[in-house]
Design a protein around this motif. Structure first.
Motif, PDB file in Angstrom:
ATOM      1  N   GLU A 173       0.751  -1.063  -0.303  1.00  0.00           N
ATOM      2  CA  GLU A 173      -0.329   0.118  -0.284  1.00  0.00           C
ATOM      3  C   GLU A 173       1.178   1.079  -0.389  1.00  0.00           C
ATOM      4  O   GLU A 173       0.843   1.765  -0.311  1.00  0.00           O
ATOM      5  N   GLN A 174       1.870   0.997   0.357  1.00  0.00           N
ATOM      6  CA  GLN A 174       3.413   2.385   0.096  1.00  0.00           C
ATOM      7  C   GLN A 174       3.761   2.409  -0.723  1.00  0.00           C
ATOM      8  O   GLN A 174       4.637   2.970  -1.166  1.00  0.00           O
ATOM      9  N   GLU A 178       0.175   1.074  -8.866  1.00  0.00           N
ATOM     10  CA  GLU A 178       0.063   0.061 -11.234  1.00  0.00           C
ATOM     11  C   GLU A 178       1.925  -0.194 -11.747  1.00  0.00           C
ATOM     12  O   GLU A 178       1.533  -0.692 -12.426  1.00  0.00           O
ATOM     13  N   LYS A 179       2.969   0.037 -10.482  1.00  0.00           N
ATOM     14  CA  LYS A 179       4.481  -0.934 -10.827  1.00  0.00           C
ATOM     15  C   LYS A 179       4.412  -2.028 -10.614  1.00  0.00           C
ATOM     16  O   LYS A 179       5.284  -3.254 -10.897  1.00  0.00           O
ATOM     17  N   ILE A 180       3.063  -2.590  -9.741  1.00  0.00           N
ATOM     18  CA  ILE A 180       3.959  -3.666  -9.168  1.00  0.00           C
ATOM     19  C   ILE A 180       2.932  -5.178  -9.217  1.00  0.00           C
ATOM     20  O   ILE A 180       1.785  -4.932  -9.852  1.00  0.00           O
ATOM     21  N   MET A 206      -5.746  -5.200  -5.494  1.00  0.00           N
ATOM     22  CA  MET A 206      -5.095  -3.907  -5.655  1.00  0.00           C
ATOM     23  C   MET A 206      -4.073  -3.959  -6.715  1.00  0.00           C
ATOM     24  O   MET A 206      -3.832  -2.789  -7.221  1.00  0.00           O
ATOM     25  N   VAL A 207      -3.574  -5.258  -7.451  1.00  0.00           N
ATOM     26  CA  VAL A 207      -2.037  -5.236  -8.303  1.00  0.00           C
ATOM     27  C   VAL A 207      -3.067  -6.451  -9.048  1.00  0.00           C
ATOM     28  O   VAL A 207      -3.193  -7.621  -9.051  1.00  0.00           O
ATOM     29  N   LYS A 208      -1.719  -6.614 -10.108  1.00  0.00           N
ATOM     30  CA  LYS A 208      -1.620  -7.773 -10.746  1.00  0.00           C
ATOM     31  C   LYS A 208      -1.339  -8.699  -9.742  1.00  0.00           C
ATOM     32  O   LYS A 208      -0.322  -8.564  -8.829  1.00  0.00           O
ATOM     33  N   VAL A 209      -1.892 -10.529 -10.225  1.00  0.00           N
ATOM     34  CA  VAL A 209      -1.012 -11.432  -9.103  1.00  0.00           C
ATOM     35  C   VAL A 209      -1.117 -12.215  -9.923  1.00  0.00           C
ATOM     36  O   VAL A 209      -1.757 -12.736 -11.159  1.00  0.00           O
TER      37      VAL A 209
END
Length: 282
Positions: A173-174, A178-180, A206-209
């Protein structure tokens, strides 16, 4: 990192722990133990500890007839972590240095490691969390971490364990989400996190997994999927969480930050620190 002699009794202890989790039948437990002893007798000392553990846990799952002997334990750790998640988010929000606090908590979550210790009481987890906020930590590396994260075009975050993956969310979260891309294990092994755990933690929102296509308790590149390897090779920065990822990637020529809590003398010796140390190491 090659295995040390001290890793071998740890493999045997893991085998017995897994057998006892999966069944109360002593004849099956004995079969698991004897099989692990045979594998350990012929161990290739040039391999990493996760590569040996991968072989042993494949045999364990086959003998006990369970694809995931640690399933209930993983669920329990996930629930515990989610119960305290909001409290930990508040600690970060109120911190003068939110990234450092999130990093400390992410490292604290690495205590949830059944490869090192099969029974981890809730009070011990809470104690480690509380201590992590004030424990000795070489925060100077954090500036390098912050800079490299900002400069990276793409970041691959390698998770470690169920339950712990909720603490990883605090750190992610910190970061520039968008890069992760986050990677979990491809199949259950010990209490390592899989896609199901990432979904439970809310990381998939939140992110791509992705999963790494492997059942190794680390990132054993030779056994990972092409999709994962493409992502690993393309990432300009890798964040590798936990001891298993350190053991399997510490000799790889790649820009990697290792994040872990040192929980055994073998890792302490390899890194050059004391057991219990909080590590952020490039």
């Amino acid at each position: 990192m090659n295995i040390y002699l001290d890793c071998i009794p740890c493999f045997i202890r893991q085998a017995l722990d897994a057998a006892r989790l999966a069944t109360d039948e002593q004849d099956i437990q004995e079969q698991v133990l004897r099989d692990a002893l045979c594998l350990a007798a012929d161990v290739d000392m040039t391999l990493s500890p996760p590569a040996i553990a991968q072989q042993i846990h494949r045999r364990i799952r086959s003998i006990v007839g369970s694809e995931d002997p640690y399933f209930e334990m993983k669920q329990r750790f996930n629930r515990l972590a989610m119960e305290i998640f909001s409290e930990l988010e508040s600690d970060i929000a109120e911190s003068a240095n939110p990234l450092e606090t999130a990093m400390r908590l992410a490292i604290a979550g690495n205590i949830i490691d059944c490869g090192v210790k099969s029974s981890i009481p809730e009070k011990e987890i809470r104690k480690v969390i509380n201590e992590s906020l004030t424990a000795d930590f070489e925060a100077g590396e954090l500036d390098n971490f912050r800079r490299d994260v900002a400069n990276a075009e793409s970041i691959l975050y390698l998770t470690d364990n169920a339950g712990e993956i909720v603490f990883d969310k605090l750190l992610i979260e910190q970061l520039p989400t968008e890069k992760i891309t986050v990677a979990v294990r491809g199949f259950p092994v010990i209490n390592d996190a899989t896609m199901e755990d990432a979904e439970f933690a809310g990381l998939t929102d939140m992110v791509k997994v992705i999963d790494n296509g492997s059942d190794g308790p680390g990132t054993i590149l030779d056994t990972c999927s092409d999709e994962f390897l493409d992502c690993f090779n393309a990432a300009s920065l890798v964040i590798a969480k936990g001891q298993g990822n350190y053991e399997s990637l510490s000799d790889v020529d790649k820009d990697i930050f290792f994040i872990l809590k040192v929980k055994c003398p073998v890792i302490a010796s390899d890194i050059g620190c004391e057991v219990g140390k909080m590590i952020l190491k490039r």
